[in-house]
Enzyme design. Structure first.
Site: not given
Ligand code: UD1
Length: 366
Positions: A210
């Site tokens: 991820h």
């Molecule tokens: C975040 C953390 C990372 C951690 C990871 C674990 C930061 C900077 N990054 O990254 O350190 O290792 O979580 O998973 O805080 N999305 C969904 N559903 C959800 C959550 C996210 O669909 O419940 C999708 C959205 O499109 C979103 C993308 O995932 O834009 C990324 O989510 P985000 O929380 O921005 O960062 P992660 O890549 O999950």
């Protein structure tokens, strides 16, 4: 302090936070000299990325959910700050406890410190020395403004000392994520995930990916998938897909991969199913931080698809190894591990009692 009780806000927001906050909240709720308020920022919000973990780990329903959702770093961090500030002002806690290195961690720490609320950071001091990683920025900033820094491995103490953090703020206490793992192993062993996937114990590989550096760049993601496809000709590959990676997959040509029945791309799993899948795997390929630690405790070989790790004890004492993300480098490391699997030992203080140590120190210093 209200009514002689210490008031503590605990914050969690994203998937890896939940297994870290669970034993802390548990240790706090067992005390009658502490009032605990649990805040979920809503950084992760899908049931499989959030609610399921609360249910499986017995974390109480959050007292407050900030419901911030996804966004750019600035938008997400800013929104958490805006919505967390009134919560702090209303509750006036003595302490804020934040865990890990996600945007929720730094956002809430920054709000609290400016309101004069003391901040305790759990999993402090880890450094990848790679400032292109958003988490590295979150770690550096959170540590620099925290009043108590709870560290999981000796490298963290060295890093904080080098950065000039006062010794008396820093405590090597072990790993809260391992508290949760040790408490959950027995229940996880009852999961029927292997049967439902049609794989047998010791006869498959688990993959998680991820990190933006791996999945946001189509060439890197394609090289990794190519290696996984080749591995799946030999052993079944199970790949529970993070929403970020799922979104990026749609931009790639997946012909070869999606036709392979041995390459199982599935939805994200809950904690217990994933723990069972990891416990019984022949090898785990990952870019997660926490999984490097979990495989070390479980004695399962881990190939980390990154150039660096902020958890060097997993290399020195555990079962972890790093690799470049070219197809050839991944395959070479995979084959070397298969031929000669590493044997690791349990790092000091990763004994299931870290949360208790943290709360004792925190309450004692208040
Ligand atoms: C975040 C953390 C990372 C951690 C990871 C674990 C930061 C900077 N990054 O990254 O350190 O290792 O979580 O998973 O805080 N999305 C969904 N559903 C959800 C959550 C996210 O669909 O419940 C999708 C959205 O499109 C979103 C993308 O995932 O834009 C990324 O989510 P985000 O929380 O921005 O960062 P992660 O890549 O999950």
């Amino acid at each position: 302090m209200t009514n002689g009780k210490l008031k503590i806000i605990c914050v969690c927001g994203a998937r890896p936070n939940f297994m870290k906050i669970a034993p802390i909240v548990d240790a706090l709720r067992g005390r009658d000299d502490v009032e605990t308020i649990l805040v979920h920022t809503g950084q992760h919000y899908d049931r499989a990325m959030s609610q399921l973990f609360f249910e499986e780990l017995g974390i109480p329903e959050p007292d407050v959910n900030l419901e911030v959702g996804s966004g750019s770093h600035a938008v997400q961090t800013g929104l958490i700050m805006q919505r967390f500030e009134p919560i702090c002002m209303a509750h006036k806690p003595d302490w804020l406890i934040v865990v890990g290195d996600v945007n929720s961690t730094i956002a809430c720490a920054m709000v609290a410190v400016k309101l004069g609320i003391k901040v305790a950071h759990v999993e402090a001091g880890l450094r990848s020395f790679d400032r292109t990683m958003p988490e590295e920025i979150n770690r550096l900033l959170t540590d620099s403004i925290s009043d108590l820094l709870f560290v999981s491995e000796p490298s963290g103490v060295e890093n904080l000392c080098r950065e000039g953090i006062a010794n008396e703020k820093v405590h090597l206490v072990g790993n809260v994520m391992i508290d949760t793992l040790l408490r959950s192993k027995e229940r996880a062993s009852e999961s029927n995930i292997l049967d439902s996937l049609g794989v047998s114990s010791g006869g498959y590989v688990v993959v998680t990916l991820h990190r933006p550096s791996n999945v946001d760049d189509p060439n890197t993601f394609a090289s990794i998938l190519n290696a996984l496809k080749i591995i799946s000709d030999e052993l079944p590959v199970v790949f529970p897909i993070h929403p970020r990676s799922r979104a990026n997959l749609s931009t790639l040509d997946l012909d070869g991969v999606s036709k392979s029945t041995n390459f199982m791309m599935i939805d994200p799993l809950g904690y217990l199913d994933f723990l069972k899948l990891t416990m019984d795997a022949s090898m785990v390929l990952t870019d997660s931080g926490g999984i490097q630690e979990e495989t070390t405790i479980l004695g399962v070989p881990c190939l980390t698809l990154r150039e660096n790790t902020e958890r060097p004890i997993t290399l020195a004492e555990g079962t972890n190894r790093l690799t470049d993300c070219t197809t050839d480098a991944i395959l070479q490391a995979y084959r070397e591990i298969r031929a000669s699997p590493p044997s690791g030992k349990t790092p000091a203080l990763w004994d299931g009692h870290t949360a208790g140590r943290i709360i004792q120190i925190l309450v004692g210093s208040s």
